[in-house]
Design a protein around this motif. Structure first.
Motif, PDB file in Angstrom:
ATOM      1  N   SER A   1       0.603  -1.036  -0.224  1.00 11.53           N
ATOM      2  CA  SER A   1       0.060   0.024   0.125  1.00 11.53           C
ATOM      3  C   SER A   1       1.129   1.160  -0.039  1.00 11.53           C
ATOM      4  O   SER A   1       2.314   1.112   0.798  1.00 11.53           O
ATOM      5  N   VAL A   2       0.349   2.230  -0.375  1.00  8.34           N
ATOM      6  CA  VAL A   2       1.108   3.613  -1.153  1.00  8.34           C
ATOM      7  C   VAL A   2       0.756   4.911  -0.389  1.00  8.34           C
ATOM      8  O   VAL A   2      -0.370   4.881  -1.004  1.00  8.34           O
ATOM      9  N   SER A   3       1.238   5.447   0.489  1.00  9.58           N
ATOM     10  CA  SER A   3       0.535   6.990   0.845  1.00  9.58           C
ATOM     11  C   SER A   3       1.331   7.826   0.653  1.00  9.58           C
ATOM     12  O   SER A   3       2.340   7.403   0.736  1.00  9.58           O
ATOM     13  N   ILE A   4       1.185   9.033   0.068  1.00 10.60           N
ATOM     14  CA  ILE A   4       1.310   9.762  -0.615  1.00 10.60           C
ATOM     15  C   ILE A   4       2.299  10.871   0.966  1.00 10.60           C
ATOM     16  O   ILE A   4       0.878  11.360   1.269  1.00 10.60           O
ATOM     17  N   VAL A   5       3.070  11.188   1.444  1.00 11.39           N
ATOM     18  CA  VAL A   5       3.676  11.306   3.084  1.00 11.39           C
ATOM     19  C   VAL A   5       3.313  13.334   2.535  1.00 11.39           C
ATOM     20  O   VAL A   5       2.486  13.611   3.375  1.00 11.39           O
ATOM     21  N   GLN A   6       3.966  14.053   1.326  1.00 13.74           N
ATOM     22  CA  GLN A   6       4.147  14.981   1.096  1.00 13.74           C
ATOM     23  C   GLN A   6       5.055  15.292   0.239  1.00 13.74           C
ATOM     24  O   GLN A   6       5.444  14.359  -0.655  1.00 13.74           O
ATOM     25  N   GLY A   7       4.736  16.045  -0.637  1.00 14.62           N
ATOM     26  CA  GLY A   7       4.839  16.481  -2.107  1.00 14.62           C
ATOM     27  C   GLY A   7       5.369  17.971  -3.086  1.00 14.62           C
ATOM     28  O   GLY A   7       3.966  18.149  -2.160  1.00 14.62           O
ATOM     29  N   LYS A   8       6.287  18.046  -3.610  1.00 14.49           N
ATOM     30  CA  LYS A   8       6.164  19.444  -4.246  1.00 14.49           C
ATOM     31  C   LYS A   8       6.769  19.487  -5.497  1.00 14.49           C
ATOM     32  O   LYS A   8       7.606  18.840  -6.045  1.00 14.49           O
ATOM     33  N   ILE A   9       6.145  19.796  -6.488  1.00 10.35           N
ATOM     34  CA  ILE A   9       6.673  20.625  -7.810  1.00 10.35           C
ATOM     35  C   ILE A   9       7.802  22.036  -7.549  1.00 10.35           C
ATOM     36  O   ILE A   9       6.867  23.594  -7.597  1.00 10.35           O
ATOM     37  N   GLU A  10       8.995  22.619  -7.690  1.00 12.60           N
ATOM     38  CA  GLU A  10       9.889  23.543  -7.750  1.00 12.60           C
ATOM     39  C   GLU A  10      10.002  23.387  -9.440  1.00 12.60           C
ATOM     40  O   GLU A  10      10.574  23.012 -10.298  1.00 12.60           O
ATOM     41  N   TYR A  11      10.680  25.119  -9.745  1.00 13.34           N
ATOM     42  CA  TYR A  11      11.367  25.045 -11.407  1.00 13.34           C
ATOM     43  C   TYR A  11      12.657  25.810 -10.994  1.00 13.34           C
ATOM     44  O   TYR A  11      12.898  26.670 -10.136  1.00 13.34           O
ATOM     45  N   ILE A  12      13.211  24.949 -11.686  1.00 10.65           N
ATOM     46  CA  ILE A  12      14.349  25.964 -11.214  1.00 10.65           C
ATOM     47  C   ILE A  12      14.990  25.763 -12.816  1.00 10.65           C
ATOM     48  O   ILE A  12      14.176  24.775 -14.126  1.00 10.65           O
ATOM     49  N   GLN A  13      15.437  26.677 -13.562  1.00 13.80           N
ATOM     50  CA  GLN A  13      15.667  27.296 -14.801  1.00 13.80           C
ATOM     51  C   GLN A  13      14.158  27.105 -15.809  1.00 13.80           C
ATOM     52  O   GLN A  13      14.512  26.115 -16.617  1.00 13.80           O
TER      53      GLN A  13
ATOM     54  N   THR B   1       7.617  12.231  -1.191  1.00  9.35           N
ATOM     55  CA  THR B   1       8.085  11.089  -0.318  1.00  9.35           C
ATOM     56  C   THR B   1       6.870  10.569   0.046  1.00  9.35           C
ATOM     57  O   THR B   1       5.220  10.888   0.542  1.00  9.35           O
ATOM     58  N   ILE B   2       7.115   8.915  -0.156  1.00  5.22           N
ATOM     59  CA  ILE B   2       5.918   8.427   0.300  1.00  5.22           C
ATOM     60  C   ILE B   2       5.914   7.291   0.893  1.00  5.22           C
ATOM     61  O   ILE B   2       7.128   7.413   1.445  1.00  5.22           O
TER      62      ILE B   2
END
Ligand code: ATP
Ligand code: MG
Length: 341
Positions: free
Chosen positions: A287-299, A307-308
Motif C-alpha cells: 500500500s502506498v500513501s503520499i506523505v508530502q509532495g511539491k514541484i519546484e522550477y529550476i531554470q 515522499t511516500i
C-alpha cells in the motif's frame, strides 16, 4: 571567456602553509551566470579573486578572452581589470561620499572625463532603480539599496564580467530575490558574464545556469544547475541537497509513519509521478500513501519531490525500491521498516 588552468593558491603562514585553491581548472562561457558554492573556508573567494588577479596565484594560468592575466605588466593588468567589475557582501562603499560620488570615484579612476559623469551616473542609477538617491549617503540607505549602488559602481566602466562575492549574504530573503532579479536583468540586457560565489543553495537555484561545487580548495563537481539538484554526484552536493529537502519533514510525520518504509523520490521532467504511483499499486503487493509532495522550477524546468510511505512484506518493499531506483531520477530511503510477516 574565462579559462582557468591548473590554478593553485597557497598562503604561507608562520607554521604551516594553507593550500586555499588546489589544482583548479574551469571554463566559464561568455554570457553565462556561473555559481561557485561551498562551505566557509572552501576557497571560493580566493578562486574568485584570481579571476581579476586581486589574488596572485602560486601557479597556473587565468585566461580572460584568451589573454593570460598572470603574464601581464602592471599597466596592462590595470586596463584589463577595468573590464571586470566586482561586488561584495559588505558593499564596500565610501561612507563619506554620496551615491553619486561613490560611482564618480570609479569613473574618475578609469579616466572617464568629468563632463561625461552626470549622464553615465544617471543611466546607471536608472538601471539599478535608484534615480532618487543620487545625493544620499550610504548610511541613509537600506542594505538592498547599498548593494544596488555597489552594482551601479561595478558597472560604471562597462565591464564584460561581473564578479559577485556573497553579494546577497547580508540581505533578507526578499531583498536577496530582488537583487538576484536585478543581476539576471543585467546579465540579459548587457550580456555580462556573471561569476557568483555563495554558500546559499537558494541563490544558485534561482539564478545560476552552471555551478561548481568547491570543497577544501578543490572543485568536486561542475554541472548544469538543474542536474545538480536533480542528480548530485559529489558527496558534498548530495549532502547539501538532502539537508535542503529533508529538513522540512517534521518529526510528527516521521513518527506517524514509523511502521512504514519512508522513501523520498525526485522526478525530473522525463518521469511522471502519478503514473509511477499507480504502477506501484498495480504491480506490487504494497500500500502506498503520499506523505508530502511539491514541484519546484529550476531554470524554468519542473523538478518534483515526493515522499511516500510503503506498507507490505519486506520482500515486496525491496522489489518496489529496486524498481524505483531503476525508473526515476533519484530515490532515497529515509527509513525502512522490516515487516517480515
Ligand atoms: N590572505 C590570506 N592569508 C592567509 N590565509 C588565507 C588568506 N585568505 C584566505 N585564506 C585561507 O584560505 C582558505 C580559503 O579562504 P576563502 O576566503 O577563499 O574561503 P571561502 O570559501 O571564501 O570562505 P567564506 O565562505 O567563509 O567566505 C581559508 O582557510 C582561509 O583561512
Ligand atoms: Mg568568501
Amino acid at each position: 571567456m574565462i579559462n582557468i588552468q591548473r590554478l593553485n593558491v597557497s598562503f604561507k603562514q608562520k607554521k604551516n602553509n594553507i593550500h586555499a585553491v588546489k589544482d583548479v581548472s574551469l571554463t566559464i562561457n561568455e554570457g553565462e551566470i556561473f555559481g561557485i558554492i561551498g562551505y566557509s573556508g572552501a576557497g571560493k573567494s580566493t578562486l574568485l579573486r584570481c579571476i581579476n588577479l586581486l589574488e596572485k596565484p602560486t601557479s597556473g594560468t587565468v585566461l580572460v578572452d584568451r589573454v593570460d592575466l598572470t603574464a601581464l605588466s602592471k599597466t596592462e593588468l590595470r586596463q584589463k581589470r577595468s573590464g571586470i567589475g566586482m561586488i561584495f557582501q559588505q558593499f564596500n562603499l565610501i561612507h563619506a561620499k554620496t551615491v553619486y560620488e561613490n560611482i564618480a570615484f570609479n569613473l574618475l579612476a578609469a579616466g572617464v572625463p568629468q563632463s561625461e559623469h552626470r549622464k553615465r551616473i544617471e543611466e546607471l542609477l536608472e538601471l539599478v532603480g535608484l534615480q532618487d538617491k543620487q545625493n544620499s549617503y550610504p548610511e541613509e540607505l537600506s542594505g538592498g539599496q547599498k548593494q544596488r549602488v555597489g552594482i551601479a559602481r561595478a558597472l560604471a566602466n562597462n565591464p564584460k564580467i561581473l564578479l559577485c562575492d556573497e553579494a546577497t549574504s547580508a540581505l533578507d530573503p526578499d531583498t536577496t530575490q530582488q537583487i538576484l532579479e536585478l543581476l539576471k536583468n543585467i546579465n540579459q540586457l548587457l550580456n555580462i558574464t556573471i561569476v557568483l560565489v555563495t554558500h546559499e543553495m537558494e541563490v544558485i537555484k534561482s539564478i545560476c545556469q552552471r555551478v561548481a561545487v568547491m570543497e577544501k580548495g578543490e572543485i568536486v563537481e561542475v554541472d548544469d544547475v538543474y542536474q545538480l539538484f536533480a542528480k548530485p554526484k559529489s558527496s558534498l552536493m548530495k549532502q547539501f541537497v538532502a539537508s535542503l529537502y529533508q529538513d522540512n519533514l517534521p518529526q510528527l510525520i516521521l513518527k506517524a509513519y514509523q511502521n512504514d518504509t519512508l522513501v523520498r523520490l525526485v522526478f525530473d521532467n522525463s518521469n511522471a509521478e502519478q503514473a509511477i504511483i499507480d504502477h506501484l499499486k498495480e504491480a506490487f503487493q504494497v500500500s502506498v500513501s503520499i506523505v508530502q509532495g511539491k514541484i519546484e522550477y529550476i531554470q524554468q524546468k519542473p523538478l518534483g519531490h515526493l515522499t511516500i510511505a510503503l506498507k507490505g512484506h519486506h520482500h515486496e518493499i525491496e522489489k518496489v525500491c529496486d524498481y524505483l531506483k531503476r525508473t526515476i531520477t533519484r530515490m532515497e530511503v529515509i527509513h525502512s521498516y522490516e515487516n517480515i510477516h
